[in-house]
Design a protein around this motif. Structure first.
Motif, PDB file in Angstrom:
ATOM      1  N   ALA A 195     -34.091 -30.137 -10.800  1.00  0.00           N
ATOM      2  CA  ALA A 195     -33.272 -28.996 -10.418  1.00  0.00           C
ATOM      3  C   ALA A 195     -33.795 -27.810 -11.130  1.00  0.00           C
ATOM      4  N   GLU A 196     -33.989 -27.806 -12.464  1.00  0.00           N
ATOM      5  CA  GLU A 196     -34.168 -26.704 -13.009  1.00  0.00           C
ATOM      6  C   GLU A 196     -35.804 -26.306 -12.778  1.00  0.00           C
ATOM      7  N   ALA A 197     -36.504 -27.264 -12.671  1.00  0.00           N
ATOM      8  CA  ALA A 197     -38.168 -27.017 -12.305  1.00  0.00           C
ATOM      9  C   ALA A 197     -38.169 -26.408 -10.796  1.00  0.00           C
ATOM     10  N   VAL A 198     -37.349 -26.827  -9.971  1.00  0.00           N
ATOM     11  CA  VAL A 198     -37.256 -26.219  -8.550  1.00  0.00           C
ATOM     12  C   VAL A 198     -36.642 -24.792  -8.697  1.00  0.00           C
ATOM     13  N   ALA A 199     -35.755 -24.640  -9.241  1.00  0.00           N
ATOM     14  CA  ALA A 199     -35.188 -23.243  -9.437  1.00  0.00           C
ATOM     15  C   ALA A 199     -36.109 -22.317  -9.854  1.00  0.00           C
ATOM     16  N   LYS A 200     -36.959 -22.697 -10.940  1.00  0.00           N
ATOM     17  CA  LYS A 200     -37.777 -21.897 -11.520  1.00  0.00           C
ATOM     18  C   LYS A 200     -38.998 -21.637 -10.637  1.00  0.00           C
ATOM     19  N   LEU A 201     -39.289 -22.744  -9.776  1.00  0.00           N
ATOM     20  CA  LEU A 201     -40.468 -22.707  -8.691  1.00  0.00           C
ATOM     21  C   LEU A 201     -40.405 -21.393  -8.021  1.00  0.00           C
ATOM     22  N   THR A 202     -39.042 -21.379  -7.381  1.00  0.00           N
ATOM     23  CA  THR A 202     -38.766 -20.275  -6.284  1.00  0.00           C
ATOM     24  C   THR A 202     -38.599 -18.910  -6.802  1.00  0.00           C
ATOM     25  N   SER A 203     -38.623 -18.856  -8.165  1.00  0.00           N
ATOM     26  CA  SER A 203     -38.188 -17.539  -8.672  1.00  0.00           C
ATOM     27  C   SER A 203     -39.186 -17.037  -9.541  1.00  0.00           C
ATOM     28  N   GLY A 204     -40.256 -17.387  -9.704  1.00  0.00           N
ATOM     29  CA  GLY A 204     -41.195 -16.930 -10.356  1.00  0.00           C
ATOM     30  C   GLY A 204     -42.668 -17.678 -10.505  1.00  0.00           C
ATOM     31  N   PRO A 205     -43.639 -17.189 -11.366  1.00  0.00           N
ATOM     32  CA  PRO A 205     -44.774 -17.947 -11.406  1.00  0.00           C
ATOM     33  C   PRO A 205     -44.930 -19.235 -11.703  1.00  0.00           C
ATOM     34  N   ILE A 206     -45.816 -19.955 -11.203  1.00  0.00           N
ATOM     35  CA  ILE A 206     -45.611 -21.563 -11.160  1.00  0.00           C
ATOM     36  C   ILE A 206     -46.616 -21.873 -12.435  1.00  0.00           C
ATOM     37  N   GLY A 207     -45.777 -22.613 -13.443  1.00  0.00           N
ATOM     38  CA  GLY A 207     -46.432 -23.176 -14.367  1.00  0.00           C
ATOM     39  C   GLY A 207     -46.550 -24.815 -14.456  1.00  0.00           C
ATOM     40  N   PHE A 208     -47.524 -25.228 -15.286  1.00  0.00           N
ATOM     41  CA  PHE A 208     -47.876 -26.629 -15.242  1.00  0.00           C
ATOM     42  C   PHE A 208     -46.725 -27.449 -15.647  1.00  0.00           C
ATOM     43  N   GLU A 209     -45.655 -26.776 -16.442  1.00  0.00           N
ATOM     44  CA  GLU A 209     -44.479 -27.695 -16.911  1.00  0.00           C
ATOM     45  C   GLU A 209     -43.674 -27.952 -15.684  1.00  0.00           C
ATOM     46  N   GLN A 210     -43.529 -27.129 -14.763  1.00  0.00           N
ATOM     47  CA  GLN A 210     -42.712 -27.367 -13.840  1.00  0.00           C
ATOM     48  C   GLN A 210     -43.365 -28.346 -12.742  1.00  0.00           C
ATOM     49  N   LEU A 211     -44.680 -28.040 -12.559  1.00  0.00           N
ATOM     50  CA  LEU A 211     -45.545 -28.963 -11.470  1.00  0.00           C
ATOM     51  C   LEU A 211     -45.391 -30.222 -12.299  1.00  0.00           C
ATOM     52  N   SER A 212     -45.460 -30.604 -13.502  1.00  0.00           N
ATOM     53  CA  SER A 212     -45.461 -31.814 -14.153  1.00  0.00           C
ATOM     54  C   SER A 212     -44.106 -32.595 -13.952  1.00  0.00           C
ATOM     55  N   VAL A 213     -42.932 -31.708 -13.895  1.00  0.00           N
ATOM     56  CA  VAL A 213     -41.623 -32.389 -13.624  1.00  0.00           C
ATOM     57  C   VAL A 213     -41.664 -32.673 -12.151  1.00  0.00           C
ATOM     58  N   LEU A 214     -42.299 -31.987 -11.141  1.00  0.00           N
ATOM     59  CA  LEU A 214     -42.305 -32.239  -9.798  1.00  0.00           C
ATOM     60  C   LEU A 214     -43.009 -33.681  -9.559  1.00  0.00           C
ATOM     61  N   ALA A 215     -44.329 -33.656 -10.307  1.00  0.00           N
ATOM     62  CA  ALA A 215     -45.214 -34.916 -10.038  1.00  0.00           C
ATOM     63  C   ALA A 215     -44.201 -35.986 -10.540  1.00  0.00           C
ATOM     64  N   GLY A 216     -43.618 -35.818 -11.649  1.00  0.00           N
ATOM     65  CA  GLY A 216     -42.705 -36.997 -12.200  1.00  0.00           C
ATOM     66  C   GLY A 216     -41.593 -37.426 -11.114  1.00  0.00           C
ATOM     67  N   ALA A 217     -41.362 -36.323 -10.422  1.00  0.00           N
ATOM     68  CA  ALA A 217     -40.124 -36.594  -9.474  1.00  0.00           C
ATOM     69  C   ALA A 217     -40.712 -37.580  -8.291  1.00  0.00           C
ATOM     70  N   ARG A 218     -41.922 -36.931  -7.927  1.00  0.00           N
ATOM     71  CA  ARG A 218     -42.563 -37.911  -6.865  1.00  0.00           C
ATOM     72  C   ARG A 218     -42.909 -39.195  -7.130  1.00  0.00           C
ATOM     73  N   ALA A 219     -43.564 -39.333  -8.434  1.00  0.00           N
ATOM     74  CA  ALA A 219     -43.830 -40.774  -9.111  1.00  0.00           C
ATOM     75  C   ALA A 219     -42.616 -41.643  -9.149  1.00  0.00           C
ATOM     76  N   ALA A 220     -41.457 -40.952  -9.386  1.00  0.00           N
ATOM     77  CA  ALA A 220     -40.186 -41.592  -9.633  1.00  0.00           C
ATOM     78  C   ALA A 220     -39.810 -42.142  -8.210  1.00  0.00           C
ATOM     79  N   LEU A 221     -39.841 -41.263  -7.212  1.00  0.00           N
ATOM     80  CA  LEU A 221     -39.784 -41.841  -5.706  1.00  0.00           C
ATOM     81  C   LEU A 221     -40.532 -43.265  -5.335  1.00  0.00           C
ATOM     82  N   TRP A 222     -41.815 -42.918  -5.814  1.00  0.00           N
ATOM     83  CA  TRP A 222     -42.816 -44.179  -5.279  1.00  0.00           C
ATOM     84  C   TRP A 222     -42.166 -45.337  -6.223  1.00  0.00           C
ATOM     85  N   GLY A 223     -41.997 -44.936  -7.274  1.00  0.00           N
ATOM     86  CA  GLY A 223     -41.681 -46.027  -8.374  1.00  0.00           C
ATOM     87  C   GLY A 223     -40.339 -46.747  -7.871  1.00  0.00           C
TER      88      GLY A 223
END
Lengths: 463, 165
Positions: A63-91
């Motif tokens: 939730a925090e990463a998504v909030a940051k993503l829509t409000s500012g520059p995109i950093g690797f930290e947010q992307l890695s949380v999103l990648a983690g989320a996608r991996a968890a869904l597949w998991g």
């Protein structure tokens, strides 16, 4: 395996699988367009991911990463949380499917041991930082926004990563991924984009670049009985993964795998690739001659992965994989799957099938009909480095294979018994060179490539 | 398996890079379609320690050929030299005629040969960066020097061999 053990799989996916896969598909569409261009519909997609993970340990960070993503520059930290989320869904999808297959086979898979793995907080080497920034660029631009310059930016870090044993895994993944992107440029003119596949590869790379914890190896002693061999490869790597059973002093046999890989280039292909693995003589002999291997204190990872070391292996007696499959497979115990490796692509349950009829339809050229259910056969996953081909699979009476899932259950054949004469053909039969005269000739020619390149390397590399 | 276009985008495992064909490497040890160029390395016919670095830019079709020490190829005039011709011929073997034509965006008959591609080049000679291509070749060779691994490499599950003919 009886049709009764397959039928439940082919009827309906476990609860939640279809919905989760749809959510992943929406996310992948987002990634295809690039994160730089958010719009209302796509904001919904991220909200869906947030909702899907609410109440799990990933809920808040996502939730925090998504909030940051829509409000500012995109950093690797947010992307890695999103990648983690996608991996968890597949998991979650992986776990549901794996449980379904285990239940149908009457098998109990042990739980993953509760091990705490140290997560290194060290500053990453500069090649990892460069890889992160490349993965960042891909996510921001989307597949359609890529050009030669963006894709080539990964070349330098890949070179460094491949040279470092602890980063080789990331290097190999990025190398295979970048080769696909390169072959598809300009992507905007591409007829069809492998959306899910590239999102998978991106996700894996982001997780690996975030710092992947390593599990500690134990050791095993016993008799390794090979069941079948899968071959994995892209332009610059050739990997042999042998599925087998390990008989130890006590208890039923356990399912293990031995993997060995060699670096190569795209012009080295076919059966000649086996030559690159000549350092693993015991393993190759076991495959070519259908023998068991005696293991003494062989290192093994908690997921059932042997860390093959020929110093701990001695060639044993003849052991027909079909006898192993017929007699021992049913009672064998599978290994738990490491949490980070849980993706449906990792599902590879060894199975033995016989008494099927061979059919086919428009979507699947070969289908095994077991009673009133049909199991599609992934004849596209047959390697050109071995003798097994689609024709032999079609003319077979029994088959050792891996139960796979890629949007649907599939069977990947590893070995067959021919209907006529009962001749056995295995993917690993040519481990010590082809046995067929025509293939022998082609292999000798292809092996010449290795020699030419080695000669050129000797002359030009060390100047 | 022939997935529908829609299904293609929903598979984790699918062939994306078209397969390459085996070929003899003695004359042209290296050729690739990369960085917007058909580029490669051609062994010298007379000196075993010398190679020529040849390249053709996609679209503009400007071509270049020099030794790895950056000396211009003596055979290069207003038309492609024999090294460039060999490189195109081997690229056609490795990648297939259609893929080379499409990559270079050259006007050539639908079922032509390497010679048709060379004839269809509309650019002229232009000195190019030899070092970049030569470095790519050295990097290519360096793969063969890398040690193997016994690690499980779970990511390779996305890359099953799909080559049986």
């Amino acid at each position: 395996m009886q049709p009764a053990a397959i039928a439940p799989l082919l009827n309906e996916p476990p609860a939640g699988v279809t919905e989760t896969v749809t959510l992943i598909g929406d996310f992948d569409e987002y990634l295809t367009q690039g994160f730089a261009r958010p719009d209302a519909r796509r904001a919904d997609v991220l909200d869906g991911v947030v909702a899907g993970l609410a109440g799990t340990p990933l809920g808040r960070p996502v939730a925090e990463a998504v909030a940051k993503l829509t409000s500012g520059p995109i950093g690797f930290e947010q992307l890695s949380v999103l990648a983690g989320a996608r991996a968890a869904l597949w998991g979650a999808v992986h776990d549901a499917l794996s449980a379904q297959a285990d239940e149908a086979a009457g098998r109990r898979r042990p739980d993953w041991p509760d091990i705490t793995v140290a997560h290194s907080a060290d500053t990453p080497i500069s090649a990892v930082t460069a890889a992160r920034s490349w993965l960042n660029d891909l996510a921001v631009l989307g597949w359609n926004g890529l050009d030669h310059e963006v894709v080539s930016a990964v070349n330098q870090p890949v070179e460094t990563l491949l040279a470092s044993p602890e980063h080789r895994r990331l290097g190999l993944l990025l190398d295979g991924f970048a080769a696909e992107l390169r072959a598809c440029l300009p992507i905007a003119t591409l007829e069809r984009i492998p959306t899910r596949r590239w999102a998978d590869l991106w996700t894996r790379a982001v997780l690996l670049a975030s710092g992947h914890p390593a599990a500690e190896a134990g050791t095993v002693t016993g008799r390794f009985l090979p069941l079948g061999t899968e071959i994995l490869e892209h332009g610059t790597v050739f990997q042999v993964r042998v599925h087998g059973l390990l008989e130890t002093k006590d208890g039923p046999p356990i399912q293990v795998r031995a993997s060995v890989a060699a670096s190569k280039v795209d012009t080295i292909l076919g059966p000649a690739c086996w030559r690159l693995l000549s350092a693993h003589g015991v393993l190759l002999t076991a495959l070519a001659e259908h023998r068991a291997v005696t293991l003494t204190d062989m290192p093994i990872l908690p997921g059932g992965e042997l860390l093959w070391d020929e110093d701990h292996a001695a060639i044993g007696d003849e052991a027909d994989p079909f006898a192993t499959a017929r007699v021992r497979l049913a009672e064998s115990v599978p290994a738990a799957v490491p949490p980070l490796e849980r993706h449906p692509v990792a599902l590879a349950h060894p199975v033995f099938l016989e008494g099927y009829k061979v059919g086919g339809d428009e979507r699947h050229p070969v289908v095994f009909e077991l009673g009133d259910v049909s199991l599609p056969v992934a004849v596209d996953r047959l390697p050109d480095s071995g003798p097994l081909n689609g024709k032999l699979v079609s003319g077979s009476a029994a088959c050792i294979g891996l139960l796979r899932w890629d949007g649907e259950w599939l069977l990947q054949p590893l070995a067959v018994l021919a209907k006529r004469k009962g001749t056995a053909v295995h993917t690993g039969d040519w481990a010590k060179g082809p046995t067929d005269p025509k293939a022998q000739k082609a292999e000798a020619k292809a092996a010449e490539s290795v020699n030419v390149l080695r000669e050129r390397a000797g002359r030009l590399l060390r100047k | 398996m022939n997935p529908e276009p829609d299904e293609f985008s929903r598979r984790s495992v699918t062939r994306v890079v078209p397969p390459v064909n085996p070929r003899k490497l003695a004359k042209v040890p290296f050729v690739e379609l990369a960085d917007g160029r058909l580029q490669g390395v051609v062994s010298s016919g007379s000196d075993i320690a010398r190679v020529y670095v040849s390249s053709i830019v996609a679209d503009s079709h400007e071509f270049s050929c020099s030794t790895n020490n950056n000396r211009p190829c003596g055979g290069l005039g207003s038309r492609p030299c024999k090294h460039l011709q060999s490189m195109v011929a081997e690229a056609v073997v490795q990648y297939g005629y259609a893929r080379v034509v499409r990559f270079l965006r050259v006007e050539a008959p639908a079922d032509g040969t390497a010679t048709d591609i060379v004839h269809g080049l509309k650019g002229g000679p232009r000195r190019a960066q030899v070092a970049e291509v030569f470095t790519r070749f050295l990097r290519h060779l360096a793969y063969l020097e890398q040690p193997g691994t016994n690690e499980p490499l779970p990511d390779m599950q996305w890359f099953p061999a799909m080559g049986a003919r």
